[in-house]
Design a protein around this motif. Structure first.
Motif, PDB file in Angstrom:
ATOM      1  N   MET A 233      24.920  43.100 -22.305  1.00 33.52           N
ATOM      2  CA  MET A 233      25.891  42.225 -22.612  1.00 33.52           C
ATOM      3  C   MET A 233      26.600  41.806 -21.040  1.00 33.52           C
ATOM      4  O   MET A 233      27.266  40.821 -21.231  1.00 33.52           O
ATOM      5  N   GLY A 234      26.626  42.946 -20.308  1.00 32.16           N
ATOM      6  CA  GLY A 234      27.215  42.878 -19.034  1.00 32.16           C
ATOM      7  C   GLY A 234      26.502  42.068 -17.776  1.00 32.16           C
ATOM      8  O   GLY A 234      27.168  42.086 -16.838  1.00 32.16           O
ATOM      9  N   SER A 235      25.356  41.699 -18.145  1.00 29.75           N
ATOM     10  CA  SER A 235      24.253  41.408 -16.861  1.00 29.75           C
ATOM     11  C   SER A 235      24.701  40.163 -16.495  1.00 29.75           C
ATOM     12  O   SER A 235      25.415  38.994 -17.053  1.00 29.75           O
ATOM     13  N   PHE A 236      24.703  39.592 -15.300  1.00 33.76           N
ATOM     14  CA  PHE A 236      24.988  38.340 -14.593  1.00 33.76           C
ATOM     15  C   PHE A 236      23.772  37.332 -15.067  1.00 33.76           C
ATOM     16  O   PHE A 236      22.746  37.767 -14.895  1.00 33.76           O
ATOM     17  N   VAL A 237      24.306  35.959 -15.282  1.00 31.60           N
ATOM     18  CA  VAL A 237      23.297  34.941 -15.536  1.00 31.60           C
ATOM     19  C   VAL A 237      22.407  34.700 -14.282  1.00 31.60           C
ATOM     20  O   VAL A 237      22.951  34.748 -13.386  1.00 31.60           O
ATOM     21  N   GLY A 238      21.169  34.746 -14.658  1.00 30.18           N
ATOM     22  CA  GLY A 238      20.111  34.618 -13.343  1.00 30.18           C
ATOM     23  C   GLY A 238      19.538  36.038 -13.020  1.00 30.18           C
ATOM     24  O   GLY A 238      18.333  35.878 -12.603  1.00 30.18           O
ATOM     25  N   LEU A 239      20.076  37.218 -13.426  1.00 28.05           N
ATOM     26  CA  LEU A 239      19.336  38.386 -13.202  1.00 28.05           C
ATOM     27  C   LEU A 239      18.284  38.657 -14.155  1.00 28.05           C
ATOM     28  O   LEU A 239      18.565  38.535 -15.356  1.00 28.05           O
ATOM     29  N   MET A 240      17.154  38.945 -13.629  1.00 28.40           N
ATOM     30  CA  MET A 240      16.054  39.493 -14.688  1.00 28.40           C
ATOM     31  C   MET A 240      16.181  40.781 -15.029  1.00 28.40           C
ATOM     32  O   MET A 240      15.882  40.936 -16.459  1.00 28.40           O
TER      33      MET A 240
ATOM     34  N   VAL B 272      22.427  51.353 -27.101  1.00 26.17           N
ATOM     35  CA  VAL B 272      22.759  49.927 -28.124  1.00 26.17           C
ATOM     36  C   VAL B 272      24.028  49.356 -27.475  1.00 26.17           C
ATOM     37  O   VAL B 272      25.166  49.772 -27.259  1.00 26.17           O
ATOM     38  N   ASP B 273      23.965  48.053 -27.503  1.00 29.09           N
ATOM     39  CA  ASP B 273      24.979  47.211 -26.774  1.00 29.09           C
ATOM     40  C   ASP B 273      25.282  45.902 -27.503  1.00 29.09           C
ATOM     41  O   ASP B 273      26.188  45.250 -27.125  1.00 29.09           O
ATOM     42  N   GLY B 274      24.440  45.539 -28.540  1.00 29.26           N
ATOM     43  CA  GLY B 274      24.700  44.341 -29.356  1.00 29.26           C
ATOM     44  C   GLY B 274      23.866  43.118 -28.881  1.00 29.26           C
ATOM     45  O   GLY B 274      23.734  41.992 -29.399  1.00 29.26           O
TER      46      GLY B 274
ATOM     47  N   ALA C 295      21.815  48.086 -35.738  1.00 27.58           N
ATOM     48  CA  ALA C 295      20.746  49.089 -34.993  1.00 27.58           C
ATOM     49  C   ALA C 295      20.025  49.946 -35.781  1.00 27.58           C
ATOM     50  O   ALA C 295      18.548  50.084 -35.731  1.00 27.58           O
ATOM     51  N   GLU C 296      20.673  50.859 -36.330  1.00 27.82           N
ATOM     52  CA  GLU C 296      20.081  51.848 -37.283  1.00 27.82           C
ATOM     53  C   GLU C 296      19.279  51.291 -38.420  1.00 27.82           C
ATOM     54  O   GLU C 296      18.192  51.800 -38.609  1.00 27.82           O
ATOM     55  N   GLU C 297      19.738  50.460 -39.003  1.00 29.36           N
ATOM     56  CA  GLU C 297      18.842  49.554 -40.112  1.00 29.36           C
ATOM     57  C   GLU C 297      17.807  48.926 -39.501  1.00 29.36           C
ATOM     58  O   GLU C 297      16.679  49.015 -40.255  1.00 29.36           O
TER      59      GLU C 297
END
Length: 295
Positions: free
Chosen positions: A114-121, A9-11, A71-73
């Motif tokens: 949340m930490g992924s770089f834009v453009g990475l699938m 869970v990362d939002g 997330a739990e809800e």
């Protein structure tokens, strides 16, 4: 059935899609569901509680609790019968979820966090877990639930046997059909025995295709007796494995592949086909390591 499904869970939108998929999986399996957040901020030596100048509900720790509550809800709305627990574990996501996989039957993650770089699938957490997780890993995108059969890539290797078993189990749980796909070319298919020893490289037309069809049938032998309610379509494709599986994923609700298959290099934990599926498949992807390497 019983067991444990773990979800990161990362939002993120992708992470919430993973929560929804994990809740459904836990419901189908009669398993417990554990919502896990990797709390990296303590290692950064930053203030975790609310600021003295801000509202009392502020701060990083309260933010994490709100993420887990949401997330739990969502999970309870989809699988109210499932026993759900929450865990906030200090550390970065890669090592936290890898450690969680030791006790889990399935780990579910979003394709991008949340930490992924834009453009990475696909984010690094998903790829890392697919290679190093100690149980099957389900990678989910946020496009929503899809329909169709379960597609499983079959290459006849011992490393791919776990993927076949996982696909049949999933199909039985979901009540859907399987498409067992085997792709081959003259470059990756072992040559059949020559028909005439005097002409060692001559074979009857279609000899390779017939051999590859037998390979698929042999790889599936026994599973349909164990899962009599699962209908299986055998599909042998003369062409590249990556292209065939990506195309088949367009009409699938799940694609299942082994972490490594026939032709994999020793020492590599995640094969090139598995990586290509994580990046380019059009549906959720489950990566299953062979029993010898999973625990």
């Amino acid at each position: 059935m019983s067991g444990l499904v773990v979800v990161g869970v990362d939002g993120s939108a992708s992470g919430m899609a993973a929560v929804e998929a994990a809740a459904r999986e836990a419901g189908w399996r009669g398993a417990d569901l554990r919502l896990v957040h990797a709390f990296i901020w303590p290692a950064m030596h930053v203030q975790l509680g609310p600021s003295p100048l801000g509202p009392p509900e502020g701060g990083l720790r309260n933010m994490v609790e709100r993420l887990l509550t949401e997330a739990e809800e969502r999970a309870r709305s989809l699988a109210p019968e499932v026993d759900i627990s929450r865990a906030v574990v200090p550390g970065e996501p890669l090592t936290v979820l890898q450690a969680q996989s030791r006790a889990a039957d399935l780990v579910v993650v979003g394709s991008r966090g949340m930490g992924s770089f834009v453009g990475l699938m696909v984010g690094s957490t998903a790829v890392h877990l697919a290679a190093h997780g100690r149980c099957p890993v389900l990678v989910v995108r946020e496009e929503g639930e899809v329909t169709g059969p379960i597609v499983v890539g079959v290459d006849g290797s011992s490393a791919g046997a776990g993927a076949i078993a996982f696909a049949f189990t999933e199909a039985a749980l979901r009540g859907v059909d399987i498409v067992a796909l085997h792709a081959w070319t003259t470059w990756n298919a072992p040559m059949p025995a020559p028909q005439d020893e005097a002409v060692p490289y001559a074979n009857e037309p279609e000899a390779l295709a017939a051999q590859e069809g037998r390979l698929l049938s042999e790889a599936l032998a026994g599973y349909q007796e164990t899962y009599p309610g699962v209908s299986v379509k055998h599909e042998v494709v003369h062409g590249g494995t990556r292209e065939a599986l990506i195309e088949a994923s367009r009409k699938a609700q799940l694609l299942v592949v082994g972490a490594r298959g026939r032709g994999g290099f020793a020492g590599l934990l995640l094969g090139s086909v598995s990586q290509a599926m994580l990046h380019h498949a059009h549906c959720p992807v489950a990566v299953v390591r062979s029993p010898d390497n999973s625990r």
